[in-house]
Structure formats: C-alpha cells, structure tokens
Design an enzyme around this catalytic site. Sequence first.
Site, PDB file in Angstrom:
ATOM      1  N   LYS A 282       0.913  -1.347   0.149  1.00 59.49           N
ATOM      2  CA  LYS A 282      -0.100   0.012  -0.091  1.00 59.49           C
ATOM      3  C   LYS A 282       0.084   1.216   0.373  1.00 59.49           C
ATOM      4  O   LYS A 282       2.055   1.192   1.276  1.00 59.49           O
ATOM      5  CB  LYS A 282      -0.762  -0.077   1.150  1.00 59.49           C
ATOM      6  N   GLU A 366     -19.773  -4.810   9.798  1.00 62.69           N
ATOM      7  CA  GLU A 366     -21.044  -4.183  10.559  1.00 62.69           C
ATOM      8  C   GLU A 366     -21.815  -4.716  11.399  1.00 62.69           C
ATOM      9  O   GLU A 366     -22.491  -4.560  11.852  1.00 62.69           O
ATOM     10  CB  GLU A 366     -21.431  -2.564   9.703  1.00 62.69           C
ATOM     11  N   ARG A 394     -25.434  -1.210   6.553  1.00 65.13           N
ATOM     12  CA  ARG A 394     -25.675  -2.824   6.028  1.00 65.13           C
ATOM     13  C   ARG A 394     -26.648  -3.571   7.760  1.00 65.13           C
ATOM     14  O   ARG A 394     -26.668  -4.783   7.363  1.00 65.13           O
ATOM     15  CB  ARG A 394     -23.993  -2.741   6.158  1.00 65.13           C
TER      16      ARG A 394
HETATM   17  C1  LIG Z   1     -19.205  -1.255   4.337  1.00 65.81           C
HETATM   18  C2  LIG Z   1     -18.033  -0.283   4.175  1.00 65.81           C
HETATM   19  N1  LIG Z   1     -17.499  -0.285   5.647  1.00 65.81           N
HETATM   20  C3  LIG Z   1     -16.391   0.732   5.521  1.00 65.81           C
HETATM   21  C4  LIG Z   1     -15.738   1.428   4.121  1.00 65.81           C
HETATM   22  C5  LIG Z   1     -14.347   1.906   4.682  1.00 65.81           C
HETATM   23  N2  LIG Z   1     -13.879   1.701   4.155  1.00 65.81           N
HETATM   24  C6  LIG Z   1     -12.961   2.012   2.773  1.00 65.81           C
HETATM   25  S1  LIG Z   1     -12.089   1.537   2.160  1.00 65.81           S
HETATM   26  C7  LIG Z   1     -11.789   0.659   3.211  1.00 65.81           C
HETATM   27  C8  LIG Z   1     -10.310  -0.327   3.581  1.00 65.81           C
HETATM   28  C9  LIG Z   1     -10.444  -1.473   2.578  1.00 65.81           C
HETATM   29  O1  LIG Z   1      -9.194  -2.579   2.665  1.00 65.81           O
HETATM   30  P1  LIG Z   1      -8.740  -3.020   1.408  1.00 65.81           P
HETATM   31  O2  LIG Z   1     -10.012  -3.743   0.523  1.00 65.81           O
HETATM   32  O3  LIG Z   1      -7.302  -4.248   1.607  1.00 65.81           O
HETATM   33  O4  LIG Z   1      -8.111  -2.199   0.423  1.00 65.81           O
HETATM   34  P2  LIG Z   1      -6.979  -1.553   0.398  1.00 65.81           P
HETATM   35  O5  LIG Z   1      -7.336  -0.043   0.517  1.00 65.81           O
HETATM   36  O6  LIG Z   1      -6.232  -2.121   1.439  1.00 65.81           O
HETATM   37  O7  LIG Z   1      -6.079  -1.776  -0.613  1.00 65.81           O
HETATM   38  C10 LIG Z   1     -12.599   0.341   4.457  1.00 65.81           C
HETATM   39  C11 LIG Z   1     -12.700  -0.170   5.920  1.00 65.81           C
HETATM   40  C12 LIG Z   1     -16.389   0.936   3.268  1.00 65.81           C
HETATM   41  N3  LIG Z   1     -16.135   1.309   2.541  1.00 65.81           N
HETATM   42  N4  LIG Z   1     -17.502  -0.146   3.302  1.00 65.81           N
END
Ligand SMILES: Cc1ncc(C[n+]2csc(CCOP(=O)(O)OP(=O)(O)O)c2C)c(N)n1
Length: 627
Positions: A282, A366, A394
Amino acid sequence: MKKILDEIRSPRDLHFLGLTEQKVLCKELRDEVIADVAKTGGHLASNLGVVELTVALHYVFNTPYDKIIFDVGHQTYIHKILTGRRDKMATLRQFGGLSGFPKTSESEYDVFNTGHSGTSISAALGLARARDIVHDDYKVIALIGDGALTSGMALEALNDAGSSDSDLIVILNDNAMSIDKNTGGMASLLSKLRTKSFYRNSNRYIKKVVSYIPFLGKWIIKLVRRLKHSIKHFILPNMFFEDIGFKYLGPVDGHDLESLEAMLERAKDLKGPVLVHVKTTKGKGYQFAEDNPDKFHGIAPFDIEKGEVLKSPVKDFSACFSENICRIAKDNQRVVAITAAMASGVGLSAFKNTFNNRFFDVEIAEQHAVTLAAGLAMGNMIPVVAIYSSFMQRAYDQIIHDVAMQDLHVVFCLDRAGLVGADGATHQGIFDLAYGRLIPKLKILAPKNFRDLSIMLEYAIEDHIGPIVLRYPRGGEDLFENHLSDEELRVHLKNNQAEVYQNGADLTLVSIGTMFKTALEVATLLKKDLGWSVEVIDVLSLKPLDQSTLKSSFEKTKKVATIEDGTIIGGLYDAVLEIANYLPDVKVLGFGYDDIYVEHGDVKSLRASLGLDATSIAAKIKEHFYD
Ligand SMILES: Cc1ncc(C[n+]2csc(CCOP(=O)(O)OP(=O)(O)O)c2C)c(N)n1
C-alpha cells in the site's frame, strides 16, 4: 518531454507497449496520481498499490468487453486515467467533476458502482451467471482487497461462487492493510499464504535432505508422497480457497509486471472460479505513503515534498467523541467500544490505546459489530458502536432484530451523518434519521455542537437504558452561544424535551443537529427581510419527539419549516407533519434531501445546488408563506 502516458487514450493502446515501456508507464502513472491527489485529495495509498495490477488487468483482458468490478472502488484512479479520463483528473471528487469511485454513468469501463466494501464478488458472480444464461463469453473479474474480503458479504459470495460452475476470476489484492493493519482470522490466513513459497521451498529442501539418508530416506519420501494430501492440508494454507471450490493461483508479486501478467494469462484460460492472490504494498513508490499507509488511505490535499496536508485540520466531531468516550470509560469499566475497521476515522484510536481489552475492531463487518454489541450488552457491558452513518445501513436488521427488539442498552454513534461531500452518493449519511425513526424503542439524538455531543454521550451511556443513536456529521462545529446550561440540557434529554432556542410569533423553524446554524441564519434573514420574529427550535431528540413543545409553537405561529441534513421522506419533516396533521391551519414546509441520491462535491456547493443554503431556504419560505 513526451510521456508514454500521452499515447494512452484507451486500454487498447497498452498493447503496443513492450514490458520495458509498460514499466516506464507505471512510473509515470505513479507520479501523475501523486500530483493529482496532492491537489484534489483522495485515496492515494490504495491507488499507488495497484498501479501495476491495473495496467496488467487492462493489458491481459479485453476491457470493456471483459468486465472488471472494483471492490469499494476507491482504487480506480489509475483505471480512470487509463480509460480516457486523464484530462479530468483535476476535477476528481469535486462538485460536478469525476467521482472518486466507479460510475457506470461516467464510463463504459466502469461496470458496477461501488463505494461500500465487499460487493464485488456478488456482483461479478451475478454478471457471470447472466453471461452464461445467454451464452456470451466475456470474462468477469472481481478485484477485492484483503480488507474488503473481511466483509460478511464477500464471504457469502465466495461461498456461493465456489460451488458454481461459472467462469469467474477473483483477484485478491493483499497488502495486509485495511485502512489500518488488517486483523482477524482471514488476515492471519492470508499472512500464511503470503509466505507460502517458504513452505514450498522448505518442503523441497526436506525432500532433498532426507533422500541422502540411506534406506530410510527413500522410505520417508514415499511416506511423504502418500501423505501428500494431508500434508498439503496442514502445511499449505491455500487449501482454504481450494476447498471451497476455487482454483488458487499465487501468491504473485503485484509490482512485478512480468509475473503478474503471466499469472493473469493463466487465470484467463482456467475454467470455473479462480482466485489470484496478488501481494502488493500500500502506498508503493511514494515513501510517505509507504511509511504511513493509513494516513494516506484517504487524504486531504497535501504537500508532495513534505507529505503533510496543506490545511491544518480543525477539531471535528470524531475528535470530540474520542475525548468524551475516553473520559467516560475511565470511570465506567462497563463501557466497551466497537469499530468496523474505522478506528481512526470514528475517533477510537485513543480508546484502543488506553482500554485495549475493552476495544474490538471487527474489520469491515458492520452486521457482526451490531450483534456483537448485543451480546456484550446481554453480558452487562455497555457497548458503544461507532460506525459511519452510511455503513450502518448494512446492519439494519441487526439493529432491529438483535438490539432494539430485545431493548438492549447499546449506544450507536453514527459519525459522518448528513452530507460527507467528496466521497459522494455511496457515503452520504442521509438515510439514518428516516430508517432509525421506524425502529420501535430506538431513541435518536443529534448534537448541534461539541458540548451537546459530550452531554448526549454521557446521557446515552450513564442515564439511558435501551438502544440509542447519536448522529453527528463530518467536520467541525459551528459557533453560537449555548442557551441551555449543561444541567438544563441533561434535564431536557431526560424528559425528551426540545430546546426552544429563540422565541418568535410569525414562523417556527424546527431543526435537527448541525442544521441548527442554518436555521439561525434563516431566522436572521427573515427578520431582516420581512421583519418576522422566528421561533427556532432544536428538537435534540427526533425520537421520542417533544410533541407538546412543538404543538404549542405551531398553534402560535401556524407556519412551520423543518430543516434536516437527511432525507425528508421519513425524517424530521414527516415526524413534524404527524403533529401538524392534527392542528387546523398549520402549514409545514420541509427542507432536506427529497427522494434523491446526492452526488459528490464540497458540502457548501451541494447544499446550494439543492436549495439548502440559508438564502435559498429563506427565499422559499417567503415565497410559500408570505401573503
Ligand atoms: C461497508 C463499508 N465499511 C467501511 C468502509 C470504509 N473503507 C473503505 S476502504 C476500507 C479498507 C479497504 O481495505 P482493502 O480492501 O484491503 O483495500 P486497500 O485500501 O487496502 O487497497 C474501508 C474500511 C466501506 N467502504 N464500506
């Protein structure tokens, strides 16, 4: 100097590039996306991690005929640049500009709108099944991060896809990070998989060594072969994906274009569900983001040289929540806090560091967060569940079925309620007032400033018993004088009393939460323009609503306007109508989001475009009521 990127008008142009040129292109893309996001703000670290992966996907697959569905969709900036939107990147996340997420309305390369985590595999499987029914032959690819893979939905989809015959490719972009470090059982499975080559090599090494042992060595190898399957089960953790029906490929280095493209070519030719495990870093290629991927997950405009945001951040509601929950939890050992992968976003980092044994990060789950809270409440704890308003959508059934129906004392802190701005339609927290109001036994409070939040949180934890919601917006507080003392506010909350902030005789303005400041401004404008004296009431509690205070005000003024940072259908407006319905000659005008999804942009421009700024509201009131 002309760049390779200047030649790329669509993914088709990638096919004219050799590997060396593609590598140069990746460097150019990185520099460009850093420069773009430094100006607009956005999800930088996630995009830097998928530069090679995005180039490889568009190189290997025939987009837009083949369909790529991006989970969450926050990592689509490189995809946008490669698919004809490079010249609009300066407008990213701005009012009227490009969305920060995939939008089918924006490009034929955007296959499915996302924003919330965990939807890609379900949507991709649906698309693949639709393709199969009509005997089409395009490829369907879901790109999902290890963070998003912790979503219940993603696991439900893996379960279904694994047992299907449909050709479907799931690319797992594993950087070991959600927004913060990814945790939980899935994270440890993936961490074992990441070191799988070590297991393989050590296996080969053991074979080599034992083959030197005379007589016994050969016998041991035979035994090893016979036990191969069970050893594979015990030693190679990729069996998880294989056992649920996927062909597992990887792990492959997501920054090594050559290996990545070779692996994707292999996946393209395989039948049935395939999972390609890609290891990425990342923030790759920008040291500040590699060192602090959480800070650069979503960042405001920043200085590239210093890696620091340009505007110093103001204290926001999340920080106020953070201070207050720590203050209360210090003396009350029953307080526990739950987040769904958003510890820093919701302001629970300090709680996590101070009361670690009372803190639970369930990752992007959630629904589980809410029912976990129900269990904790059953066990005599007082759970505080802090989740963004839109993500709480959710867990609607869990709030009803597991918490409210059992009248459990759970405190829901809905951060980012109302318009959030740049993240757009998927993230606007405009439904919670309406969906919350439908739930029996659920009390709903909305602070208009930090002082209200601090007392409401105290009340929700210490005095109230039963399910309760506190909803507050992104950003800082408005400044105005508090008319109620702290003690008076406590009494108001206990008695479900609204706050009559200013008396008047010509119009009643009823507001909820931080729309209070707009109500005050409207009152001032109407006073100036028409000489009206306006009664301004902050309901404090939407549910229960203070019927008697509102009723007597409405009977006096006969003219009522409601202002809310939420959908007017089902929210404050509807609640007020229910009171006015029984009062002759009372007319009510509602200001809120009227049956629409609000797109991205800065909140001020969005409100103005929807007629929700003080000037537009005052003008509409005048037009409607002035005779
Ligand atoms: C239902 C929901 N909960 C929380 C989020 C907030 N959120 C956006 S990206 C993320 C982390 C995603 O991690 P990953 O899938 O590993 O992607 P990366 O950014 O590490 O590439 C979170 C918690 C969201 N978008 N949707």
